[in-house]
Design an enzyme around this catalytic site. Structure first.
Site, PDB file in Angstrom:
ATOM      1  N   SER A 153     -42.134 -16.059 -23.391  1.00  0.00           N
ATOM      2  CA  SER A 153     -41.431 -17.290 -23.722  1.00  0.00           C
ATOM      3  C   SER A 153     -41.838 -18.466 -22.854  1.00  0.00           C
ATOM      4  O   SER A 153     -41.561 -19.600 -23.184  1.00  0.00           O
ATOM      5  CB  SER A 153     -39.915 -17.087 -23.575  1.00  0.00           C
ATOM      6  OG  SER A 153     -39.599 -16.726 -22.242  1.00  0.00           O
ATOM      7  N   CYS A 154     -42.497 -18.199 -21.729  1.00  0.00           N
ATOM      8  CA  CYS A 154     -42.824 -19.289 -20.805  1.00  0.00           C
ATOM      9  C   CYS A 154     -44.166 -19.052 -20.157  1.00  0.00           C
ATOM     10  O   CYS A 154     -44.312 -18.200 -19.298  1.00  0.00           O
ATOM     11  CB  CYS A 154     -41.746 -19.416 -19.729  1.00  0.00           C
ATOM     12  SG  CYS A 154     -42.142 -20.653 -18.476  1.00  0.00           S
ATOM     13  N   GLY A 155     -45.160 -19.819 -20.556  1.00  0.00           N
ATOM     14  CA  GLY A 155     -46.483 -19.645 -19.986  1.00  0.00           C
ATOM     15  C   GLY A 155     -46.678 -20.370 -18.679  1.00  0.00           C
ATOM     16  O   GLY A 155     -47.693 -20.218 -18.025  1.00  0.00           O
ATOM     17  N   CYS A 201     -44.576 -20.140 -16.058  1.00  0.00           N
ATOM     18  CA  CYS A 201     -43.945 -19.438 -14.948  1.00  0.00           C
ATOM     19  C   CYS A 201     -44.977 -19.090 -13.891  1.00  0.00           C
ATOM     20  O   CYS A 201     -46.048 -18.582 -14.188  1.00  0.00           O
ATOM     21  CB  CYS A 201     -43.262 -18.177 -15.450  1.00  0.00           C
ATOM     22  SG  CYS A 201     -41.950 -18.511 -16.642  1.00  0.00           S
TER      23      CYS A 201
END
Length: 278
Positions: free
Chosen positions: A114-116, A118
């Protein structure tokens, strides 16, 4: 090799009546990306098009820019404790002279689906100069063509029909021709797969193209579009404030809430063939 979908037994309740039935889920497995044998990052993804994913990730990090920058991509044998191949570890070989940036893109922990972003030290670390300027791209499209793209993207999604749990990214020409579509549990992975396919096919920069995504438009997706030379990013949902800022700085046309004949054009409205006066 990892499967794109898996089957699970679930309790289904309809109109108050419970029953057990099999359900199809989108698969999610970790994939480690190595460069020259050196571990770089781990991302959670839907198995499939893994080489495109690895190549696209490196484009999005500003490491590679052309098909000749990558000399090979392979699955690593002996990736498991018993010496088997999990098909979840990919090693990329770079051409001589192509190296990772001095400020390494290596991350201290894995990237979720969901979050590249991070693990990035700061937003400044991802405001990278692109090899190509999208601001100078002559792309011009009409609102009618843009309005047709969500349905075309949806019609081309194969795995979504059976799971309902995948994002999609699709690349279209200025005339609305579908060039490539990829699905994944992660928005950024789907885009990386599209860009990686383009890199490996020798198509970068992606002049006069439109990138359509099934979710929202994040800062990272705008960055990936700019680094691939894509002049227009359209999303069915909202952009973030940083996404709009980066699009404006880069000269990228950013369209959000593209649903039916309605859309919001946040930046680069001059590329739309029809605009109101004033």
């Amino acid at each position: 090799m990892g499967r794109v979908t898996v089957r699970r037994r679930v309790l289904r309740i309809r109109a108050g009546v419970p029953s057990y039935r099999p359900d199809t889920l989108a698969a999610e497995e970790p994939m480690e990306i190595r460069v020259g044998g050196r571990p770089l990052t781990v991302t959670m993804r839907t198995p499939g098009d893994d080489f495109d994913l690895a190549a696209g990730f490196l484009v999005g990090e500003g490491v590679v820019h052309a098909v000749g920058d990558v000399t090979g991509i392979r699955y690593c044998a002996g990736a498991t404790a018993d010496g088997g191949n999990s098909y979840n570890v990919v090693d990329v070989a770079l051409a001589p002279g192509v190296t990772l940036p001095v400020t390494s893109v290596e991350r201290n922990f894995y990237t979720t689906s969901s979050c590249g972003l991070c693990g990035k030290a700061s937003l400044d670390a991802v405001r990278m100069a692109s090899t190509w300027s999208v601001a100078e791209d002559p792309l011009s499209v009409g609102p009618e063509l843009l309005a047709a793209l969500p349905d075309r993207l949806r019609a081309a999604q194969r795995v979504f029909d059976s799971t309902g749990g995948l994002h999609a990214a699709a690349l279209f020409t200025a005339d609305g021709e579908l060039l490539c579509l990829r699905e994944d549990v992660g928005r950024h992975n789907a885009v990386d797969k599209v860009v990686g396919h383009a890199l490996r096919s020798g198509l970068l920069p992606l002049r006069e193209t439109v990138l359509m995504v099934s979710g929202r438009a994040s800062f990272e997706l705008v960055q990936k579009a700019v680094l691939a030379g894509i002049p227009l990013l359209a999303a069915v949902s909202a952009p973030s404030s940083l996404a709009v800022d980066l699009a404006a700085e880069s000269g990228l046309t950013l369209v959000g809430f593209l649903r039916g004949t309605s859309m919001n054009v946040y930046t680069g409205a001059e590329r739309l063939a029809a605009q109101p006066e004033g």
